[in-house]
Enzyme design. Structure first.
Site, PDB file in Angstrom:
ATOM      1  NE  ARG A  51      -1.730  -1.981   2.864  1.00 28.69           N
ATOM      2  CZ  ARG A  51      -2.017  -3.308   2.404  1.00 28.69           C
ATOM      3  NH1 ARG A  51      -2.944  -3.730   1.612  1.00 28.69           N
ATOM      4  NH2 ARG A  51      -1.022  -4.274   2.963  1.00 28.69           N
ATOM      5  CB  THR A  52       3.447   2.522   2.270  1.00 31.23           C
ATOM      6  OG1 THR A  52       2.734   2.093   3.295  1.00 31.23           O
ATOM      7  CG2 THR A  52       4.093   3.768   2.485  1.00 31.23           C
ATOM      8  CE  LYS A  80      26.366  -3.156  -6.892  1.00 30.33           C
ATOM      9  NZ  LYS A  80      26.640  -2.085  -7.948  1.00 30.33           N
ATOM     10  NE  ARG A 101       7.460   0.754   4.605  1.00 24.71           N
ATOM     11  CZ  ARG A 101       6.292   0.460   4.535  1.00 24.71           C
ATOM     12  NH1 ARG A 101       6.067  -0.882   4.353  1.00 24.71           N
ATOM     13  NH2 ARG A 101       4.934   1.153   5.028  1.00 24.71           N
ATOM     14  CG  HIS A 129       3.789   4.391   8.517  1.00 27.50           C
ATOM     15  ND1 HIS A 129       3.758   5.108   7.579  1.00 27.50           N
ATOM     16  CD2 HIS A 129       3.606   2.900   8.271  1.00 27.50           C
ATOM     17  CE1 HIS A 129       3.514   4.441   6.308  1.00 27.50           C
ATOM     18  NE2 HIS A 129       3.393   3.026   6.781  1.00 27.50           N
TER      19      HIS A 129
HETATM   20  C1  NCD Z   1       2.280  -0.809   8.225  1.00 29.13           C
HETATM   21  C2  NCD Z   1       3.579  -0.693   8.334  1.00 29.13           C
HETATM   22  O1  NCD Z   1       4.416  -0.819   7.341  1.00 29.13           O
HETATM   23  O2  NCD Z   1       3.990  -0.205   9.164  1.00 29.13           O
HETATM   24  N1  NCD Z   1       1.624  -1.021   6.964  1.00 29.13           N
HETATM   25  C3  NCD Z   1       1.144  -0.066   6.101  1.00 29.13           C
HETATM   26  O3  NCD Z   1       2.044   1.021   5.693  1.00 29.13           O
HETATM   27  N2  NCD Z   1       0.220   0.230   5.645  1.00 29.13           N
HETATM   28  C4  NCD Z   1       1.378  -1.700   9.215  1.00 29.13           C
HETATM   29  C5  NCD Z   1       2.072  -3.294   9.223  1.00 29.13           C
HETATM   30  O4  NCD Z   1       2.975  -3.528   8.462  1.00 29.13           O
HETATM   31  O5  NCD Z   1       1.658  -3.866   9.809  1.00 29.13           O
END
Ligand code: NCD
Length: 307
Positions: A51-52, A80, A101, A129
């Site tokens: 999703r993100t 690397k 991320r 997040h």
């Molecule tokens: C979350 C995350 O990555 O922290 N997912 C997301 O970005 N929608 C929640 C999760 O992974 O449980």
């Protein structure tokens, strides 16, 4: 140049403006179809995501911009041994804005210190997040018409769940918000959130082990998965993974207008039969994630003033 590393990087007024802009976008996305023409978003994902990452990419494409990036550490020069500081210096030459991320807490902050372009924290380890939080705020606001005077239940892995940490950080700024924190003893919220955020802010909260006890009081139930990848051993994960399972039977204990949110992915913590309940809002929440990321990209690229 602004970055988004923590939800508190924006004032309450700025968040209100972002939610309002996302609302405008939802009403008529075509109005915004070219506001980022010629701009590029880089997505640098060192950890798995559906999703993100894709909602960021969808957001930029919907604004007329383009996207580039990598979806795992293995497919970047991190494999690397390149540092994130060096990687972001290079990405700054290729893109106008970057979403990062990373499994390490603080990685997005380090990236921002070496970056020539705005950095968005798309999740740093078990820490924060903020864009999920903006999504959650937009969803709650759309469903309840307000962000104040709400009883919010957060359930599951409150220790490692970064979405929980960011959401608490953001919501304590609204009056009349109280929290019920539901977790097994091993997965309680970190002490810094309990002390520095909740107690220091004189926010009303209680910690419970039992979901049934909390359900009748809640306006929002925020379910989370147990974060397997952050456990030190698999046995603990197996013991705790099914500690809460929301079922249609349990939903009978909840108010008629209590909505269920979940950042997703879901594993077992919400049974699929609950999806039919009109109070299940987690798939709508994922759609809101695109509108709020469109608004965020516009803000950080400072194109929102032209619309
Ligand atoms: C979350 C995350 O990555 O922290 N997912 C997301 O970005 N929608 C929640 C999760 O992974 O449980």
């Amino acid at each position: 140049m602004r970055h988004l590393l923590n939800p508190l990087d924006f004032t309450v007024e700025e968040i209100d403006e972002l939610l309002a802009l996302a609302g405008e976008i939802e009403k008529d996305p075509s109005r915004f179809a070219h506001v980022c023409d010629g701009k590029k978003l880089a997505t640098c994902f060192y950890e798995p995501s559906t999703r993100t990452r894709l909602s960021f990419e969808s957001a930029m494409l919907s604004l007329g911009g383009s996207v580039l990036g990598f979806a795992s550490a293995d497919s970047s020069s991190a494999a690397k041994g390149e540092s994130i500081a060096d990687t972001i210096r290079i990405i700054s030459c290729y893109a106008d804005i970057c979403a990062v991320r990373h499994p390490k807490e603080g990685a997005a902050l380090v990236a921002s210190l070496h970056s020539g372009i705005p950095v968005i924290n798309a999740g740093d380890g078990g820490h924060q997040h903020p864009t999920q939080t903006l999504t959650d705020l937009l969803t709650i606001h759309s469903l309840k018409g307000r962000l104040s005077d709400l009883t919010i239940g957060l359930c599951g892995d409150l220790k490692f769940g970064r979405t929980v940490h960011s959401l608490i950080n953001a919501l304590v700024r609204y009056p009349g918000v109280r929290f019920i924190l539901i977790s097994p003893p091993e997965l309680k919220i970190p002490e810094y959130i309990r002390q520095d955020v909740l107690r220091a802010g004189h926010v009303e909260f209680k910690e419970l082990g039992n979901l049934d006890e909390a359900l009748p009081e809640l306006d929002i139930l925020y379910m989370t998965r147990v974060q397997r990848e952050r456990f030190f051993n698999e046995e603990d994960y197996i013991r705790l993974k099914d500690c809460y399972i929301l079922t249609p039977k349990k939903m009978k204990l909840a108010k008629e207008d209590m909505y269920i949110l979940h950042p997703l992915p879901r594993v077992n913590e919400i049974s699929v039969e609950v999806d039919k309940d009109p109070r299940a809002a987690y798939f709508r929440q994922a759609q809101y994630g695109v509108y709020i990321r469109m608004a965020l990209i516009m803000k950080l690229l400072e194109v929102e003033k032209r619309c």
